[in-house]
Write an enzyme that holds these catalytic residues in place. Structure first.
Site, PDB file in Angstrom:
ATOM      1  N   ASN A  38       0.863  -1.179   0.000  1.00 15.24           N
ATOM      2  CA  ASN A  38       0.000   0.000   0.000  1.00 15.24           C
ATOM      3  C   ASN A  38       0.902   1.232   0.000  1.00 15.24           C
ATOM      4  OD1 ASN A  38      -1.855   1.993   0.372  1.00 15.24           O
ATOM      5  ND2 ASN A  38      -2.379   1.445   2.487  1.00 15.24           N
ATOM      6  N   TRP A  39       1.027   1.823  -1.181  1.00 17.11           N
ATOM      7  CA  TRP A  39       1.954   2.959  -1.303  1.00 17.11           C
ATOM      8  C   TRP A  39       1.371   4.260  -0.784  1.00 17.11           C
ATOM      9  CZ3 TRP A  39       4.366   2.141  -6.870  1.00 17.11           C
ATOM     10  CH2 TRP A  39       5.325   1.112  -6.795  1.00 17.11           C
ATOM     11  N   LYS A  40       0.065   4.258  -0.472  1.00 18.36           N
ATOM     12  CA  LYS A  40      -0.581   5.484   0.023  1.00 18.36           C
ATOM     13  C   LYS A  40      -0.280   6.632  -0.948  1.00 18.36           C
ATOM     14  CE  LYS A  40      -0.263   3.464   4.555  1.00 18.36           C
ATOM     15  NZ  LYS A  40      -0.267   3.630   6.015  1.00 18.36           N
TER      16      LYS A  40
ATOM     17  N   HIS B  79      -9.628   1.404   4.350  1.00 12.96           N
ATOM     18  CA  HIS B  79      -8.386   1.630   5.097  1.00 12.96           C
ATOM     19  C   HIS B  79      -8.655   2.630   6.214  1.00 12.96           C
ATOM     20  CE1 HIS B  79      -4.361   2.911   6.114  1.00 12.96           C
ATOM     21  NE2 HIS B  79      -3.956   1.768   5.585  1.00 12.96           N
TER      22      HIS B  79
ATOM     23  N   GLU C 121      -7.055   5.089   7.269  1.00 15.14           N
ATOM     24  CA  GLU C 121      -6.823   6.497   6.905  1.00 15.14           C
ATOM     25  C   GLU C 121      -8.021   7.064   6.153  1.00 15.14           C
ATOM     26  OE1 GLU C 121      -3.022   5.867   5.037  1.00 15.14           O
ATOM     27  OE2 GLU C 121      -2.189   5.360   6.996  1.00 15.14           O
TER      28      GLU C 121
ATOM     29  N   GLU D  48      -6.043  -4.732  10.211  1.00 17.53           N
ATOM     30  CA  GLU D  48      -5.057  -3.668  10.440  1.00 17.53           C
ATOM     31  C   GLU D  48      -5.424  -2.920  11.714  1.00 17.53           C
ATOM     32  OE1 GLU D  48      -2.779  -2.693   6.595  1.00 17.53           O
ATOM     33  OE2 GLU D  48      -4.306  -1.186   6.941  1.00 17.53           O
TER      34      GLU D  48
ATOM     35  N   GLY E 126       1.663   2.554  10.702  1.00 19.03           N
ATOM     36  CA  GLY E 126       2.617   3.659  10.599  1.00 19.03           C
ATOM     37  C   GLY E 126       3.229   4.078  11.920  1.00 19.03           C
TER      38      GLY E 126
ATOM     39  N   SER F 214       2.756  -1.786  10.403  1.00 19.76           N
ATOM     40  CA  SER F 214       4.184  -1.799  10.723  1.00 19.76           C
ATOM     41  C   SER F 214       4.858  -3.150  10.445  1.00 19.76           C
ATOM     42  CB  SER F 214       4.418  -1.352  12.171  1.00 19.76           C
ATOM     43  OG  SER F 214       3.972  -0.022  12.357  1.00 19.76           O
TER      44      SER F 214
ATOM     45  N   GLY G 256       2.671  -1.027   4.334  1.00 15.09           N
ATOM     46  CA  GLY G 256       2.723   0.391   3.980  1.00 15.09           C
ATOM     47  C   GLY G 256       4.162   0.855   3.816  1.00 15.09           C
ATOM     48  N   GLY G 257       4.683   1.516   4.841  1.00 17.67           N
ATOM     49  CA  GLY G 257       6.020   2.116   4.792  1.00 17.67           C
ATOM     50  C   GLY G 257       7.099   1.206   4.226  1.00 17.67           C
TER      51      GLY G 257
HETATM   52  P1  PGA Z   1       2.404   0.559   7.660  1.00 19.20           P
HETATM   53  O1  PGA Z   1       0.997   0.757   6.903  1.00 19.20           O
HETATM   54  O2  PGA Z   1       2.966  -0.739   7.161  1.00 19.20           O
HETATM   55  O3  PGA Z   1       3.214   1.745   7.247  1.00 19.20           O
HETATM   56  O4  PGA Z   1       2.103   0.516   9.114  1.00 19.20           O
HETATM   57  C1  PGA Z   1       0.154  -0.334   6.699  1.00 19.20           C
HETATM   58  C2  PGA Z   1      -1.112   0.117   6.030  1.00 19.20           C
HETATM   59  O5  PGA Z   1      -1.536   1.254   6.311  1.00 19.20           O
HETATM   60  O6  PGA Z   1      -1.709  -0.601   5.236  1.00 19.20           O
END
Ligand code: PGA
Length: 252
Positions: free
Chosen positions: A11-13, A97, A99, A169, A175, A214, A235-236
Site C-alpha cells: 500500500n503505497w498510500k 483503510h 486512513e 489492520e 505507521g 508496521s 505500507g512504509g
Molecule cells: P504501515 O501501513 O505498514 O506503514 O504501518 C500499513 C497500512 O496502512 O496498510
C-alpha cells in the site's frame, strides 16, 4: 501458512510519482520473477496505476487501487469508479483503510456499497478492518471487528465472500512502528475468520485474511509463519524495492 494462497500487498498510500513507480518496478520485478506461490499486489496512486499495469503485464504481479466510488458513473466530482479501474487493467482495490475512515469519513454504509461495486467490476476488494488503541484497551476488539465485518460485507452473498481479501489492520499499529505480535494478529484474524464462518464454513476456510500494521523485513517472517495469517498489507516498508522483495520472499 495454510492451503490458502498468500497475498503480499504494497500500500503505497500517497507516495511515488509515475517515474518513481517505474523505477521501483524496474528494480523489484526481477527480484520476484520466480515467485509463483504468492499473490503479489501493488497499490500505487491513481495516476500511476496505468503505468504500473503496463509494466507488470507479463508478470504475476497485480495492480490494485486504494479507493473506489460505489457508483459506476455520475456527478461525483473527484471520484473514480470501478469500471474505470477495470478498463485500465487494475485487478483489485483497497477499501476501508483506516486512513480513509479517519481522514475522509469513509463509513461502513459506504463500504457496504463499495465492496459489491468492486466485485461487480471484477476488482478484488482488499477490505481493511481493525480496532483503535482505546478500543483494544476497552476490550472491544471483537465487537469492533464484528461490526465492521458484518456491515461492510452485508451486500455480498455468502457464495462470493471468499473472493474478498480481508486485511486485519489494528489502527494503533499503522505507521507507528508498533506491530501487533504474531499472537495478537493471529487471535484477531481467528475472530474475523469465525465471523465469516458464521455465514459460510466454506468461505471461512478459503478467504484470505492478511495482517497489516508496521510490517517490516524484520518481523514479516514471524507473522507470516502463523497458520491463520494469509499474508500482509505493507505500507512504509513496501516503498523500498529490495525490502519489499524480502517481505515477499518471507511469505514463501
Ligand atoms: P504501515 O501501513 O505498514 O506503514 O504501518 C500499513 C497500512 O496502512 O496498510
Amino acid at each position: 501458512m495454510s492451503h490458502r494462497t498468500p497475498v503480499i500487498a504494497a500500500n503505497w498510500k500517497m507516495h511515488k510519482t509515475i517515474e518513481e513507480a517505474e523505477a521501483f518496478l524496474g528494480d523489484f520485478l526481477p527480484q520476484v520473477a520466480d515467485v509463483s506461490e504468492t499473490e503479489i499486489v501493488i497499490c500505487p496512486s491513481y495516476v500511476a496505476l496505468q503505468a504500473a499495469v503496463e509494466l507488470c503485464a507479463q508478470t504475476r504481479v497485480r495492480i490494485a487501487a486504494q479507493n473506489v466510488h460505489e457508483e459506476t458513473e455520475g456527478a461525483f466530482t473527484g471520484e473514480v469508479s470501478a469500471p474505470m479501474l477495470e478498463e485500465i487493467g487494475v485487478s483489485g482495490v483497497v477499501l476501508g483503510h483506516s486512513e480513509r475512515r479517519t481522514y475522509f469519513a469513509e463509513t461502513d454504509d459506504a463500504l457496504a456499497r463499495k465492496v459489491p461495486a468492486a466485485l461487480a467490476a471484477r476488482l478484488r476488494p482488499i477490505l481493511c478492518v481493525g480496532e483503535t488503541e482505546s478500543q483494544r484497551e476497552a476490550d472491544a476488539t471483537e465487537d469492533v471487528l464484528r461490526r465492521q465485518v458484518d456491515a461492510d460485507l452485508a451486500g455480498i452473498e455468502d457464495g462470493r465472500l471468499a473472493e474478498v481479501v480481508i486485511a486485519y489492520e489494528p489502527v494503533w499499529a499503522i505507521g507507528t512502528g508498533k506491530t501487533a505480535t504474531p499472537d495478537q494478529a493471529e487471535e484477531a484474524i481467528g475472530m474475523i475468520r469465525s465471523l465469516i464462518g458464521a455465514r459460510s464454513a466454506e468461505a471461512a476456510d478459503s478467504i484470505r485474511i492478511l495482517y497489516g500494521g508496521s510490517v517490516t523485513t524484520e518481523n514479516a517472517a514471524g507473522l507470516l509463519g502463523r497458520a491463520q495469517i494469509d499474508g500482509a498489507l505493507v505500507g512504509g516498508a513496501s516503498l523500498d524495492s529490495d525490502g519489499f522483495a524480502r517481505i515477499v520472499t518471507a511469505a514463501r
